[in-house]
Design a protein around this motif. Structure first.
Motif, PDB file in Angstrom:
ATOM      1  N   GLU A  33     -97.560 -76.661 -25.972  1.00  0.00           N
ATOM      2  CA  GLU A  33     -96.483 -75.790 -25.524  1.00  0.00           C
ATOM      3  C   GLU A  33     -95.151 -76.473 -25.815  1.00  0.00           C
ATOM      4  OE1 GLU A  33     -98.795 -73.547 -21.848  1.00  0.00           O
ATOM      5  OE2 GLU A  33     -97.202 -74.996 -21.421  1.00  0.00           O
ATOM      6  N   GLY A  34     -94.250 -75.748 -26.439  1.00  0.00           N
ATOM      7  CA  GLY A  34     -92.973 -76.353 -26.774  1.00  0.00           C
ATOM      8  C   GLY A  34     -92.040 -75.369 -27.448  1.00  0.00           C
ATOM      9  N   GLU A  35     -91.115 -75.915 -28.229  1.00  0.00           N
ATOM     10  CA  GLU A  35     -90.055 -75.136 -28.853  1.00  0.00           C
ATOM     11  C   GLU A  35     -90.167 -75.224 -30.371  1.00  0.00           C
ATOM     12  OE1 GLU A  35     -85.652 -75.053 -27.415  1.00  0.00           O
ATOM     13  OE2 GLU A  35     -85.803 -76.629 -28.929  1.00  0.00           O
ATOM     14  N   ILE A  36     -89.951 -74.103 -31.053  1.00  0.00           N
ATOM     15  CA  ILE A  36     -89.985 -74.091 -32.515  1.00  0.00           C
ATOM     16  C   ILE A  36     -88.719 -74.758 -33.048  1.00  0.00           C
ATOM     17  CG2 ILE A  36     -90.008 -72.663 -34.580  1.00  0.00           C
ATOM     18  CD1 ILE A  36     -92.661 -72.690 -33.137  1.00  0.00           C
ATOM     19  N   VAL A  37     -88.906 -75.804 -33.858  1.00  0.00           N
ATOM     20  CA  VAL A  37     -87.789 -76.567 -34.421  1.00  0.00           C
ATOM     21  C   VAL A  37     -87.388 -76.023 -35.782  1.00  0.00           C
ATOM     22  CG1 VAL A  37     -87.099 -78.840 -35.283  1.00  0.00           C
ATOM     23  CG2 VAL A  37     -88.376 -78.655 -33.143  1.00  0.00           C
ATOM     24  N   SER A  38     -88.362 -75.707 -36.624  1.00  0.00           N
ATOM     25  CA  SER A  38     -88.050 -75.164 -37.944  1.00  0.00           C
ATOM     26  C   SER A  38     -89.240 -74.350 -38.428  1.00  0.00           C
ATOM     27  CB  SER A  38     -87.731 -76.279 -38.948  1.00  0.00           C
ATOM     28  OG  SER A  38     -88.892 -77.026 -39.270  1.00  0.00           O
ATOM     29  N   ILE A  39     -88.973 -73.482 -39.391  1.00  0.00           N
ATOM     30  CA  ILE A  39     -90.000 -72.624 -39.989  1.00  0.00           C
ATOM     31  C   ILE A  39     -89.762 -72.614 -41.492  1.00  0.00           C
ATOM     32  CG2 ILE A  39     -91.030 -70.328 -40.051  1.00  0.00           C
ATOM     33  CD1 ILE A  39     -89.660 -69.783 -37.325  1.00  0.00           C
ATOM     34  N   ARG A  40     -90.803 -72.854 -42.266  1.00  0.00           N
ATOM     35  CA  ARG A  40     -90.655 -72.735 -43.715  1.00  0.00           C
ATOM     36  C   ARG A  40     -91.879 -72.026 -44.279  1.00  0.00           C
ATOM     37  NH1 ARG A  40     -92.235 -78.124 -43.137  1.00  0.00           N
ATOM     38  NH2 ARG A  40     -93.835 -78.850 -44.596  1.00  0.00           N
ATOM     39  N   GLN A  41     -91.612 -71.177 -45.244  1.00  0.00           N
ATOM     40  CA  GLN A  41     -92.668 -70.397 -45.874  1.00  0.00           C
ATOM     41  C   GLN A  41     -93.071 -71.063 -47.174  1.00  0.00           C
ATOM     42  OE1 GLN A  41     -94.304 -67.561 -44.673  1.00  0.00           O
ATOM     43  NE2 GLN A  41     -95.645 -68.211 -46.334  1.00  0.00           N
ATOM     44  N   THR A  42     -94.347 -71.308 -47.361  1.00  0.00           N
ATOM     45  CA  THR A  42     -94.850 -71.870 -48.605  1.00  0.00           C
ATOM     46  C   THR A  42     -95.574 -70.778 -49.380  1.00  0.00           C
ATOM     47  OG1 THR A  42     -97.053 -72.528 -47.809  1.00  0.00           O
ATOM     48  CG2 THR A  42     -95.211 -74.021 -47.335  1.00  0.00           C
ATOM     49  N   SER A  43     -96.106 -71.139 -50.539  1.00  0.00           N
ATOM     50  CA  SER A  43     -96.869 -70.163 -51.318  1.00  0.00           C
ATOM     51  C   SER A  43     -98.183 -69.826 -50.640  1.00  0.00           C
ATOM     52  CB  SER A  43     -97.145 -70.721 -52.717  1.00  0.00           C
ATOM     53  OG  SER A  43     -97.858 -71.950 -52.621  1.00  0.00           O
ATOM     54  N   GLY A  44     -98.579 -70.640 -49.669  1.00  0.00           N
ATOM     55  CA  GLY A  44     -99.777 -70.365 -48.889  1.00  0.00           C
ATOM     56  C   GLY A  44     -99.412 -70.026 -47.460  1.00  0.00           C
ATOM     57  N   PRO A  45     -99.503 -71.022 -46.540  1.00  0.00           N
ATOM     58  CA  PRO A  45     -99.246 -70.731 -45.131  1.00  0.00           C
ATOM     59  C   PRO A  45     -97.765 -70.779 -44.767  1.00  0.00           C
ATOM     60  CG  PRO A  45     -99.929 -73.011 -45.371  1.00  0.00           C
ATOM     61  CD  PRO A  45    -100.028 -72.391 -46.736  1.00  0.00           C
ATOM     62  N   THR A  46     -97.467 -70.295 -43.577  1.00  0.00           N
ATOM     63  CA  THR A  46     -96.176 -70.523 -42.933  1.00  0.00           C
ATOM     64  C   THR A  46     -96.303 -71.800 -42.113  1.00  0.00           C
ATOM     65  OG1 THR A  46     -95.863 -68.135 -42.756  1.00  0.00           O
ATOM     66  CG2 THR A  46     -94.424 -69.527 -41.421  1.00  0.00           C
ATOM     67  N   VAL A  47     -95.323 -72.698 -42.239  1.00  0.00           N
ATOM     68  CA  VAL A  47     -95.391 -73.976 -41.536  1.00  0.00           C
ATOM     69  C   VAL A  47     -94.327 -73.997 -40.442  1.00  0.00           C
ATOM     70  CG1 VAL A  47     -95.265 -76.486 -41.726  1.00  0.00           C
ATOM     71  CG2 VAL A  47     -96.244 -75.135 -43.596  1.00  0.00           C
ATOM     72  N   PHE A  48     -94.790 -74.106 -39.203  1.00  0.00           N
ATOM     73  CA  PHE A  48     -93.903 -74.202 -38.051  1.00  0.00           C
ATOM     74  C   PHE A  48     -93.837 -75.665 -37.601  1.00  0.00           C
ATOM     75  CE2 PHE A  48     -95.779 -69.988 -37.952  1.00  0.00           C
ATOM     76  CZ  PHE A  48     -94.709 -69.155 -37.659  1.00  0.00           C
ATOM     77  N   GLU A  49     -92.651 -76.117 -37.261  1.00  0.00           N
ATOM     78  CA  GLU A  49     -92.519 -77.403 -36.579  1.00  0.00           C
ATOM     79  C   GLU A  49     -92.296 -77.109 -35.106  1.00  0.00           C
ATOM     80  OE1 GLU A  49     -90.983 -81.308 -38.762  1.00  0.00           O
ATOM     81  OE2 GLU A  49     -89.447 -79.777 -38.627  1.00  0.00           O
ATOM     82  N   ILE A  50     -93.144 -77.653 -34.272  1.00  0.00           N
ATOM     83  CA  ILE A  50     -93.056 -77.406 -32.844  1.00  0.00           C
ATOM     84  C   ILE A  50     -92.816 -78.724 -32.119  1.00  0.00           C
ATOM     85  CG2 ILE A  50     -95.581 -77.482 -32.635  1.00  0.00           C
ATOM     86  CD1 ILE A  50     -95.339 -75.555 -30.277  1.00  0.00           C
ATOM     87  N   ARG A  51     -91.900 -78.701 -31.174  1.00  0.00           N
ATOM     88  CA  ARG A  51     -91.544 -79.891 -30.406  1.00  0.00           C
ATOM     89  C   ARG A  51     -91.893 -79.669 -28.941  1.00  0.00           C
ATOM     90  NH1 ARG A  51     -87.339 -81.354 -27.076  1.00  0.00           N
ATOM     91  NH2 ARG A  51     -86.315 -79.353 -27.427  1.00  0.00           N
ATOM     92  N   ASP A  52     -92.572 -80.650 -28.346  1.00  0.00           N
ATOM     93  CA  ASP A  52     -92.735 -80.642 -26.900  1.00  0.00           C
ATOM     94  C   ASP A  52     -91.993 -81.845 -26.338  1.00  0.00           C
ATOM     95  OD1 ASP A  52     -94.338 -82.855 -27.303  1.00  0.00           O
ATOM     96  OD2 ASP A  52     -96.150 -81.988 -26.448  1.00  0.00           O
ATOM     97  N   GLU A  53     -92.292 -82.233 -25.105  1.00  0.00           N
ATOM     98  CA  GLU A  53     -91.541 -83.317 -24.483  1.00  0.00           C
ATOM     99  C   GLU A  53     -91.869 -84.692 -25.046  1.00  0.00           C
ATOM    100  OE1 GLU A  53     -95.123 -82.538 -21.775  1.00  0.00           O
ATOM    101  OE2 GLU A  53     -93.812 -81.451 -23.152  1.00  0.00           O
TER     102      GLU A  53
END
Length: 738
Positions: free
Chosen positions: A257-277
């Protein structure tokens, strides 16, 4: 017609012109002229030379990545022949030679899409095969004879998880594992009649303790009392894990559980960076090739993510199964937990200055506050942009903060190129943070948010930004909610303080003791990252051209630097700050200031002295001297008697002239430099340039006089009124000393 694989716009092909640089191309052509300049291509290292790296693009074309295009030393590349690399084609020459440019994106997943370039045109890559569906289980002979599935405990933070995940063929979702009470109530099947007591005992023993002997009852109690645990009846009842321990859970399913830091779309998956404490981790979510997964999830959203922990290219990544945006009380609970942890992590603790210096001690509290905000930005996954003047003091001060931030960024993010995305040092060839610089930064940050899903940056202004002339820049940043900090040794305007997220300037504390911006910035950096404190010890001494406080010469000496060596460093940075002044020159500045590259500083400083001494000698022969009210004036027409487009710049030349002239007289001395439409002032006694500008404006109203940089700045005017402006300035200065 088709659709852009990034934005979906109608295009003649598969990619629109505005997103072409977001895609990596695999080249299947056979001639150099089939390549397209500006595009990024996948290649492989063919060989090395003293001047660069040869890279194969496809099977028939080889290009040169010249060492001047690299953002680091050639010998620091960890590439071997045959390694896959990503480069940009910058030019195809008439003779067929291909010039390549460096790409900070060195993984396919760093690009938002992938295409294959053939002689006939661009094509989509073949879609990955769908994984085989799990076989349906055989129906049990007797419906009332459930199997007992053995699972190893899923650990989180060193404790046994209160509940374990068991995959069910029908649902594919996480459900509670068999607990001790469940195992007690279930009857063994007839086939297990023999030895059934031992089976039940084994299950009970597994439920009671984990691998390292931790009492599972304690873990159950933790899960039950944890306000973040799933409510009864929810689809998933995984115990919450934290980012700092997911590397120990490879192959297991976790809940973060945390906050989305960044999102980038690749030719395959979507990559989310998630930060918790506890940290930041990447999570890949796949809808279909190149299609954004979870389109309703945005940067800064508070989310709950469940996925399997995997390792890709030596980096931990979660394979997302469920991603849910939290709202109301759930989101508030997560945010409050993260904020509490963030406050504790970001605070550097008590202030321990590098040396005993009254001017710095006067702003010890502000140093702690600004260091806290920089640490907070790194932990939150916000980029830190350091803006500084293109002077020796500005470069050294900016490099001090960069030296502290980079290791924290690398520790916080799994991405190999994180140091290029989340820490930037941008020199500014000006003394104020005006609309030009602010517009540049806003354009870059909006582009980064659009292309890479990054958060808005924290802008740190170093050796500039403390005067009213920078207010319009702050206001533009504020429109988008980007915070701004200032570290400056100049005279500030108190009116701007409320516009800033924090400011370190001794003049606001009433201390006007001689202090450089580097002395302040090095102390800020030491509290941003205590691990680099020893690296910074010599920097304050490097920043003083004369009258270095004894505390800093002693500090540099203890760090192994003599006065001669700090002078060489100062002069080397001063020269390099002039050339390509808009570039950070990260590797070169690092080599000069921190790596003690053999002979580098001495070699560059020798060029500095040769060029400066020649210009000073020429200027002295062409000085115009006058006296008014007992004040000696030395006036240099820099337009006529200096090489304006070569080193040194007017300000540095004027500083050196004033030191030379002042050493030969005991009288009050003012050195004036006229450079096109600017008047620069150096004086043995302080002069308020803003007051001077107001007086000159009143005397020569037709000259369009204005002041840039406040009390320490310079006067600007219309070139046609140069003589009248000079005469009015001399009179005003003489009267101020009377």
């Amino acid at each position: 017609m088709g659709n852009c694989i990034i934005c979906g716009a109608s295009v003649d092909g598969h990619i629109c012109s505005s997103h072409e640089e977001d895609v990596v191309f695999t080249f299947e052509g056979n001639r150099a002229n089939q390549l397209k300049p500006g595009r990024y291509y996948e290649g492989s290292v063919d060989g090395f030379a003293e001047f660069g790296v040869f890279v194969d693009i496809g099977t028939s074309v080889t290009g040169l990545l010249h060492r001047s295009e690299l953002d680091r030393r050639l010998d620091s590349l960890d590439w071997d022949s045959g390694d896959a690399v990503y480069v940009q084609v910058t030019d195809i020459r008439d003779n067929g030679n291909v010039d390549l440019g460096w790409s900070i994106r060195q993984r396919e997943s760093d690009f938002r899409g992938k295409l294959i370039q053939t002689p006939e045109g661009d094509e989509l890559p073949e879609e990955p095969e769908e994984p085989d569906e799990p076989d349906e289980p055989d129906e049990p002979d007797e419906p009332d004879e459930p199997d007992v599935e053995e699972t190893e405990p899923v650990t989180a933070g060193g404790n046994a998880a209160a509940k374990q995940q068991v995959r069910t063929p029908d649902e594919g979702d996480a459900t509670p594992a068999t607990t001790e009470s469940d195992a007690t109530e279930e009857a063994p099947s007839e086939g297990e009649a023999e030895g059934s007591d031992e089976t039940v005992d084994a299950v009970e023993e597994t439920a009671d303790t984990d691998d390292d002997g931790t009492d599972a009852a304690t873990a159950d109690e933790t899960a039950d009392t944890d306000d973040d645990a799933a409510e009864p009846g929810e689809q998933s009842q995984l115990a919450r894990s934290t980012v700092d321990n997911v590397s120990e859970l490879i192959g297991q399913v976790v809940r973060i559980e945390g906050e989305i830091v960044s999102i980038r779309q690749t030719s395959g998956p979507t990559v989310f960076e998630i930060r918790d404490e506890t940290g930041v981790v990447e999570a890949a979510a796949f809808e279909e090739a190149g299609v954004r997964a979870y389109p309703d999830v945005d940067v800064d959203d508070v989310v709950r993510l469940e996925g399997e922990v995997e390792r890709h290219h030596d980096e931990v990544q979660l394979e997302t199964e469920v991603l849910t945006t939290l709202e109301a009380e759930d989101a508030t609970a997560v945010s409050e937990r993260m904020d509490a942890a963030l406050d504790e992590q970001a605070d550097p603790g008590s202030v321990d200055l590098l040396a005993d210096h009254d001017a710095v001690a006067a702003v010890a509290g502000e140093i702690r506050d600004v260091a806290t905000e920089i640490r907070r930005a790194v932990i939150q996954g916000r980029p830190v942009v350091v803006r500084h003047t293109a002077t020796a003091d500005g470069y050294v001060a900016g490099a001090a903060i960069e030296r502290a931030v980079l290791p924290l960024v690398e520790a916080e993010h799994e991405r190999q190129d994180a140091q290029y995305h989340f820490c930037e040092r941008r020199p500014l060839d000006d003394t104020v943070y005006g609309m030009d610089a602010a517009t540049d930064d806003v354009t870059d940050m909006l582009d980064a948010r659009e292309r890479h899903g990054e958060q808005l940056p924290l802008v740190v202004l170093v050796d500039l930004g403390s005067t009213l002339e920078s207010r319009e820049g702050y206001e533009l940043l504020d429109v988008y909610g980007a915070e701004c900090l200032v570290v400056d040794s100049g005279y500030p305007d108190e009116e701007v303080v409320d516009d800033l997220g924090g400011i370190v300037d001794p003049h606001l504390a009433g201390d006007v003791t001689d202090v450089t911006t580097t002395a302040l910035a090095a102390n800020v950096a030491a509290h941003v990252n205590d691990d680099v404190r020893d690296d910074l010890a010599h920097l304050p001494a490097v920043s003083y051209w004369q009258d270095t406080p004894t505390a800093y010469t002693d500090l540099a000496s203890d760090a192994g630097y003599t006065a001669e060596e700090t002078a060489e460093l100062r002069e080397a940075v001063g020269l390099e700050a002039f050339y390509q002044s808009y570039k950070d020159k990260r590797e070169l500045i690092t080599d000069i200031l921190f790596e003690a590259a053999d002979g580098l500083a001495g070699h560059v400083s020798e060029q500095f002295r040769t060029k400066l001494d020649r210009e000073v000698e020429t200027a002295q022969r062409n000085l115009s001297r006058r006296t008014a009210a007992g004040v000696d004036f030395a006036v240099l027409d820099a337009d006529a008697f200096s090489n304006r487009f070569d080193f040194p710049p007017t300000e540095l030349l004027l500083d050196a002239l004033h030191r030379e002239e002042g050493a030969e007289t005991d009288a009050e001395l003012v050195t004036l430099g006229l450079d096109e439409d600017e008047l620069h002032v150096r004086s043995t006694s302080p002069i308020d340039v803003r007051d001077l500008g107001e007086t000159v404006d009143a005397e020569v109203p037709e000259a369009g006089v204005s002041v840039v940089g406040g009390r320490d700045g310079h006067v600007e005017f219309l070139r046609g009124e140069r003589e009248d402006v000079l005469n009015a300035a001399v009179t005003a200065i003489a009267n101020s000393f009377a």
